[in-house]
Design an enzyme around this catalytic site. Structure first.
Site, PDB file in Angstrom:
ATOM      1  N   ARG A   1      31.391  33.636  42.487  1.00 39.55           N
ATOM      2  CA  ARG A   1      32.639  34.470  42.361  1.00 39.55           C
ATOM      3  C   ARG A   1      32.099  35.724  42.040  1.00 39.55           C
ATOM      4  O   ARG A   1      31.427  36.002  40.643  1.00 39.55           O
ATOM      5  CB  ARG A   1      33.754  34.109  41.963  1.00 39.55           C
ATOM      6  CG  ARG A   1      34.318  32.808  42.670  1.00 39.55           C
ATOM      7  CD  ARG A   1      35.705  32.445  42.157  1.00 39.55           C
ATOM      8  NE  ARG A   1      36.014  31.209  42.589  1.00 39.55           N
ATOM      9  CZ  ARG A   1      36.539  30.764  43.820  1.00 39.55           C
ATOM     10  NH1 ARG A   1      36.639  31.993  44.695  1.00 39.55           N
ATOM     11  NH2 ARG A   1      36.725  29.609  44.100  1.00 39.55           N
ATOM     12  N   ASP A   2      32.569  36.860  42.969  1.00 41.89           N
ATOM     13  CA  ASP A   2      32.276  38.345  42.371  1.00 41.89           C
ATOM     14  C   ASP A   2      33.057  38.692  41.140  1.00 41.89           C
ATOM     15  O   ASP A   2      34.273  38.265  41.065  1.00 41.89           O
ATOM     16  CB  ASP A   2      32.569  39.157  43.531  1.00 41.89           C
ATOM     17  CG  ASP A   2      32.099  40.775  43.120  1.00 41.89           C
ATOM     18  OD1 ASP A   2      31.054  41.077  43.983  1.00 41.89           O
ATOM     19  OD2 ASP A   2      32.540  41.483  42.303  1.00 41.89           O
ATOM     20  N   ILE A   3      32.755  39.293  40.101  1.00 39.05           N
ATOM     21  CA  ILE A   3      33.397  39.503  39.129  1.00 39.05           C
ATOM     22  C   ILE A   3      34.542  40.656  39.119  1.00 39.05           C
ATOM     23  O   ILE A   3      35.584  40.721  38.360  1.00 39.05           O
ATOM     24  CB  ILE A   3      32.469  40.248  38.088  1.00 39.05           C
ATOM     25  CG1 ILE A   3      33.006  39.900  36.450  1.00 39.05           C
ATOM     26  CG2 ILE A   3      31.744  41.608  38.040  1.00 39.05           C
ATOM     27  CD1 ILE A   3      31.816  40.083  35.325  1.00 39.05           C
TER      28      ILE A   3
ATOM     29  N   VAL B   1      23.287  46.086  42.569  1.00 37.16           N
ATOM     30  CA  VAL B   1      22.689  45.115  41.843  1.00 37.16           C
ATOM     31  C   VAL B   1      21.526  44.937  42.975  1.00 37.16           C
ATOM     32  O   VAL B   1      21.456  44.574  43.876  1.00 37.16           O
ATOM     33  CB  VAL B   1      23.176  43.989  41.595  1.00 37.16           C
ATOM     34  CG1 VAL B   1      22.521  42.772  41.190  1.00 37.16           C
ATOM     35  CG2 VAL B   1      24.442  43.973  40.810  1.00 37.16           C
TER      36      VAL B   1
ATOM     37  N   HIS C   1      22.070  40.150  48.197  1.00 37.17           N
ATOM     38  CA  HIS C   1      23.163  39.363  47.918  1.00 37.17           C
ATOM     39  C   HIS C   1      24.094  39.767  49.310  1.00 37.17           C
ATOM     40  O   HIS C   1      24.143  40.783  49.592  1.00 37.17           O
ATOM     41  CB  HIS C   1      23.878  39.506  46.625  1.00 37.17           C
ATOM     42  CG  HIS C   1      24.128  40.816  46.291  1.00 37.17           C
ATOM     43  ND1 HIS C   1      23.210  41.842  45.760  1.00 37.17           N
ATOM     44  CD2 HIS C   1      25.454  41.798  46.453  1.00 37.17           C
ATOM     45  CE1 HIS C   1      23.841  42.898  45.696  1.00 37.17           C
ATOM     46  NE2 HIS C   1      25.093  43.085  45.692  1.00 37.17           N
TER      47      HIS C   1
END
Ligand code: DGP
Length: 114
Positions: A29-31, A96, A100
């Site tokens: 899960r994305d923060i 990042v 992704h």
């Protein structure tokens, strides 16, 4: 690639809410979620950007999209629809540098994206 955040999540050195993994792909899960479902799907192999893909990585991209279909069904967003997005480079907002795919679902999305 000790300094890579996503490599550290994959290795378990940094905590991640992992929702799927297989031999070549990890999803967590994305923060900072931008939708009710916001999952990042990443290859275990460190690849900095889409432009760094090599001939031998073509199968890996199929593995990632297969994981996406599994996740869409598992997370209940396959019926209403969902979006899979990759940002490549600073102009697209990549922050990042481990490739992704953002999988977003659980709400409606406008087009074109901002
Ligand atoms: P991008 O901007 O396309 O490079 O997306 C990077 C995403 O990574 C962004 O949506 C926020 C997410 N993110 C940043 N740090 C962390 C972290 O430590 N854990 C998790 N799960 N996600 C993170």
């Amino acid at each position: 690639m000790n300094s890579c955040l996503f490599c550290s999540i994959i290795k378990g050195d940094v905590k991640g809410d992992i929702v799927y993994q297989d031999e070549s792909v990890v999803a967590f899960r994305d923060i900072h979620p931008k939708a009710p479902v916001h999952i990042l799907i990443v290859p275990r192999k460190h690849i900095a950007t889409l432009l760094d893909l090599e001939q031998g990585d073509k199968g890996l991209m199929g593995d990632i999209f297969y994981a996406a279909t599994r996740l869409a069904k598992d997370k209940g967003i396959s019926e209403d629809g969902f979006r899979v997005v990759l940002n490549c480079g600073p102009g697209a907002g990549q922050s990042v540098y481990h490739i992704h795919f953002h999988m977003l679902g659980g709400r409606s999305f406008s087009w074109p994206p901002g």
